[in-house]
Design an enzyme around this catalytic site. Structure first.
Site, PDB file in Angstrom:
ATOM      1  N   TYR A  16       0.820  -1.217   0.000  1.00 47.19           N
ATOM      2  CA  TYR A  16       0.000   0.000   0.000  1.00 47.19           C
ATOM      3  C   TYR A  16       0.852   1.264   0.000  1.00 47.19           C
ATOM      4  O   TYR A  16       0.576   2.220   0.723  1.00 47.19           O
ATOM      5  CB  TYR A  16      -0.959   0.000   1.209  1.00 47.19           C
ATOM      6  CG  TYR A  16      -2.247  -0.741   0.890  1.00 47.19           C
ATOM      7  CD1 TYR A  16      -3.169  -0.167   0.018  1.00 47.19           C
ATOM      8  CD2 TYR A  16      -2.513  -2.005   1.396  1.00 47.19           C
ATOM      9  CE1 TYR A  16      -4.336  -0.833  -0.328  1.00 47.19           C
ATOM     10  CE2 TYR A  16      -3.679  -2.680   1.051  1.00 47.19           C
ATOM     11  CZ  TYR A  16      -4.583  -2.083   0.196  1.00 47.19           C
ATOM     12  OH  TYR A  16      -5.728  -2.746  -0.151  1.00 47.19           O
ATOM     13  N   TYR A 146     -14.544  -3.514   2.837  1.00 45.47           N
ATOM     14  CA  TYR A 146     -13.178  -3.976   2.548  1.00 45.47           C
ATOM     15  C   TYR A 146     -13.019  -5.333   3.231  1.00 45.47           C
ATOM     16  O   TYR A 146     -13.201  -5.452   4.441  1.00 45.47           O
ATOM     17  CB  TYR A 146     -12.124  -3.001   3.083  1.00 45.47           C
ATOM     18  CG  TYR A 146     -10.720  -3.546   2.867  1.00 45.47           C
ATOM     19  CD1 TYR A 146     -10.103  -3.429   1.613  1.00 45.47           C
ATOM     20  CD2 TYR A 146     -10.037  -4.225   3.873  1.00 45.47           C
ATOM     21  CE1 TYR A 146      -8.848  -3.965   1.387  1.00 45.47           C
ATOM     22  CE2 TYR A 146      -8.774  -4.754   3.652  1.00 45.47           C
ATOM     23  CZ  TYR A 146      -8.189  -4.618   2.409  1.00 45.47           C
ATOM     24  OH  TYR A 146      -6.937  -5.158   2.172  1.00 45.47           O
ATOM     25  N   ASP A 252     -17.398 -10.575   8.953  1.00 44.56           N
ATOM     26  CA  ASP A 252     -15.943 -10.407   8.831  1.00 44.56           C
ATOM     27  C   ASP A 252     -15.481  -9.582  10.035  1.00 44.56           C
ATOM     28  O   ASP A 252     -15.541  -8.357  10.035  1.00 44.56           O
ATOM     29  CB  ASP A 252     -15.623  -9.695   7.508  1.00 44.56           C
ATOM     30  CG  ASP A 252     -14.136  -9.414   7.359  1.00 44.56           C
ATOM     31  OD1 ASP A 252     -13.377  -9.654   8.322  1.00 44.56           O
ATOM     32  OD2 ASP A 252     -13.727  -8.928   6.285  1.00 44.56           O
ATOM     33  N   LYS A 281      -5.985 -10.624  12.620  1.00 55.28           N
ATOM     34  CA  LYS A 281      -5.404  -9.424  13.261  1.00 55.28           C
ATOM     35  C   LYS A 281      -5.177  -9.588  14.764  1.00 55.28           C
ATOM     36  O   LYS A 281      -4.145 -10.094  15.189  1.00 55.28           O
ATOM     37  CB  LYS A 281      -6.288  -8.209  12.961  1.00 55.28           C
ATOM     38  CG  LYS A 281      -6.187  -7.774  11.484  1.00 55.28           C
ATOM     39  CD  LYS A 281      -6.758  -6.389  11.288  1.00 55.28           C
ATOM     40  CE  LYS A 281      -6.812  -5.957   9.845  1.00 55.28           C
ATOM     41  NZ  LYS A 281      -5.584  -5.394   9.327  1.00 55.28           N
TER      42      LYS A 281
HETATM   43  C1  LIG Z   1     -12.452  -6.301   7.717  1.00 58.91           C
HETATM   44  C2  LIG Z   1     -11.206  -6.848   7.107  1.00 58.91           C
HETATM   45  N1  LIG Z   1     -11.248  -8.032   6.478  1.00 58.91           N
HETATM   46  C3  LIG Z   1     -10.143  -8.567   5.931  1.00 58.91           C
HETATM   47  C4  LIG Z   1      -8.941  -7.920   5.975  1.00 58.91           C
HETATM   48  C5  LIG Z   1      -7.726  -8.529   5.338  1.00 58.91           C
HETATM   49  O1  LIG Z   1      -6.849  -8.972   6.297  1.00 58.91           O
HETATM   50  P1  LIG Z   1      -5.293  -9.224   5.902  1.00 58.91           P
HETATM   51  O2  LIG Z   1      -4.704  -7.888   5.673  1.00 58.91           O
HETATM   52  O3  LIG Z   1      -4.739  -9.921   7.099  1.00 58.91           O
HETATM   53  O4  LIG Z   1      -5.312 -10.090   4.701  1.00 58.91           O
HETATM   54  C6  LIG Z   1      -8.853  -6.690   6.613  1.00 58.91           C
HETATM   55  C7  LIG Z   1      -7.578  -5.961   6.666  1.00 58.91           C
HETATM   56  O5  LIG Z   1      -7.482  -4.810   6.974  1.00 58.91           O
HETATM   57  C8  LIG Z   1     -10.012  -6.126   7.195  1.00 58.91           C
HETATM   58  O6  LIG Z   1     -10.003  -4.939   7.792  1.00 58.91           O
END
Ligand SMILES: Cc1ncc(COP(=O)(O)O)c(C=O)c1O
Length: 443
Positions: A16, A146, A252, A281
């Site tokens: 990024y 996202y 998610d 995370k």
């Molecule tokens: C809500 C959500 N889902 C999925 C992801 C993707 O996770 P990763 O960066 O570990 O692939 C993120 C990453 O910021 C996220 O905020």
């Protein structure tokens, strides 16, 4: 410092990042971290106010998590997870089932958030197939969502800068308007909201439920889409609609899980259990990569049978359930109780609200919003019309640069400045952070 930066820029391609920007804004080399402070090799520190991309929970260099990692390393570092198992993963699965919303009784491990999302969508589609409903293949997503950067996760994320280059690779997704209260898709204001956006979701489900496998959403807080915070009623309503129209609800919780919104999981704000939940995370408090996709027993059972019935879930990754990462996760979850972490989030939230109140009157602040340890400031050119600043002005970036000069890491999302605070931050640190933020949020 210069030497490290030179070697970095000579070989590394950062995520990024427009690497040309590094010409005048080179990456900051970090040599140590303690609690919520990151130190560079000149002794300068930065408050990690966005939890190192939303994953740090209990602070850096925490002795309890480090001890658990070292203990596991002395036993073994990794083993394949097909045909073999280990106690750190078993213990973690038991804990996850206990702390997640009721009904999520099976755990499928992987190693990053995007993958947890891919797994969720594949499981949903194959579930319907296993049950003779081969037409249920489509996913419904919020239009500012996202869900990650892999191809499937991008397919259900917002159309825009992150995905437009790859549109030819993405599968078709049904998108519904985001419950973005500051810019309400139904044109309503706070007092007159009747969660009209739910009827937009319902009309898609009503029309196409025979083709739809699942609705995916980030519960309550939509992270990379702009730290959009929506009412729990929407989430509650979405859950009822997915039940009514016989489609899965995928929550998610990659960003929202593990206390970030004030509850262990954001679904708790609405008192709902999704059919499938993605976590990553904060699972290890940001110490090692790990993720999981959790499902109901019913979904698990639909994959269970003799191999010739072709119900097996053919998906897996080399580092699935890495034992050292699982040990870190077990320690991190234990710390929630030992350190009464969720209680501290209540305190963080009220202090955050207070601070946001002080900046909300600034002429370039259109909206402020917060939930748990997350707070956002939306910059606008015109407060009355809510007109955004031209993207080329890069105002969020200006504030980021000012923040670095004041020892504070305010990496923005475009023109959204936000805090995604580690849950261990103390009152003293909060005072200092907000003082520094006040000096940095200037245009
Ligand atoms: C809500 C959500 N889902 C999925 C992801 C993707 O996770 P990763 O960066 O570990 O692939 C993120 C990453 O910021 C996220 O905020």
């Amino acid at each position: 410092m210069k030497e490290l930066v030179k070697r970095d820029l000579d070989k590394i391609w950062h995520p990024y990042t427009q690497m040309k920007d590094c010409e005048d804004m080179p990456p900051v080399p970090i040599v140590k971290a303690e609690g919520i402070k990151l130190y560079d090799n000149t002794g300068n520190f930065y408050y990690d106010t966005i939890s190192s991309w939303w994953c740090n929970v209990h602070g850096h260099n925490h002795p309890y998590i480090k001890k658990a990692i070292k203990k596991q390393l002395d036993l073994f570092e990794h083993v394949l997870f097909a045909g073999f198992t280990h106690e750190p993963a078993i213990e973690l699965a038991e804990r996850l089932v206990k702390i997640t919303p009721p009904g999520l009784d099976r755990v499928f491990f992987s190693d990053n958030g995007s993958t947890a999302v891919e797994v969720a969508m594949k499981m949903s589609v194959q579930y319907w197939r296993n049950n003779g409903k081969k037409d249920k293949t489509k996913i419904v997503a919020l239009d500012k969502a996202y869900h990650g950067d892999t191809v499937g996760a991008m397919s259900v994320s917002a159309k825009g800068a992150y995905t437009e280059q790859f549109s030819s690779m993405l599968f078709d997704t049904m998108r519904v308007p985001t419950p973005y209260c500051y810019r309400c898709p139904a044109g309503k204001t706070k007092g007159e909201c009747g969660t009209e956006c739910l009827s937009m979701l319902e009309s898609v489900l009503k029309q196409s439920s025979t083709e739809i496998a699942a609705v995916i959403l980030e519960p309550v807080l939509m992270g990379a889409g702009g730290m959009i915070i929506y009412p729990a009623e929407y989430l509650k309503g979405a859950k009822s609609l997915t039940e009514k129209y016989d489609v899965h609800l995928i929550a998610d919780e990659v960003a929202t899980g593990f206390g970030r919104t004030g509850k262990m999981f954001a679904c708790e704000h609405a008192g709902i259990s999704p059919d499938i939940m993605c976590i990553s995370k904060g699972i290890t408090s940001g110490y090692l990569p790990l993720a999981a996709t959790m499902v109901t027993q019913e979904i698990f059972d639909s994959f269970y049978g003799p191999v010739n019935e072709k119900k097996t879930f053919y998906h897996g990754h080399t580092y699935t359930a890495n034992p050292v990462a699982c040990a870190a996760a077990n320690a991190s979850i234990e710390l929630f109780e030992k350190e009464n972490t969720l209680k501290n989030v209540e305190n963080i939230h009220s202090r955050l609200e207070e601070f946001l109140g002080t900046v909300s009157g600034l002429p370039f602040v259109g909206d402020t919003r917060s939930v748990g340890a997350v707070g956002a400031i939306e910059l606008v050119k015109d407060k009355t019309t809510k007109e955004p600043f031209p993207v080329e002005e890069r105002n969020g970036l200006k504030i980021y640069k000012q923040g670095l000069k004041h020892n504070i890491l305010l990496r923005p999302l475009g023109d959204i400045i936000y805090f995604f605070l580690p849950l261990c931050v103390s009152n003293e640190e909060l005072d200092d952070i907000f003082k520094k933020a006040q000096k940095s949020i200037i245009l």
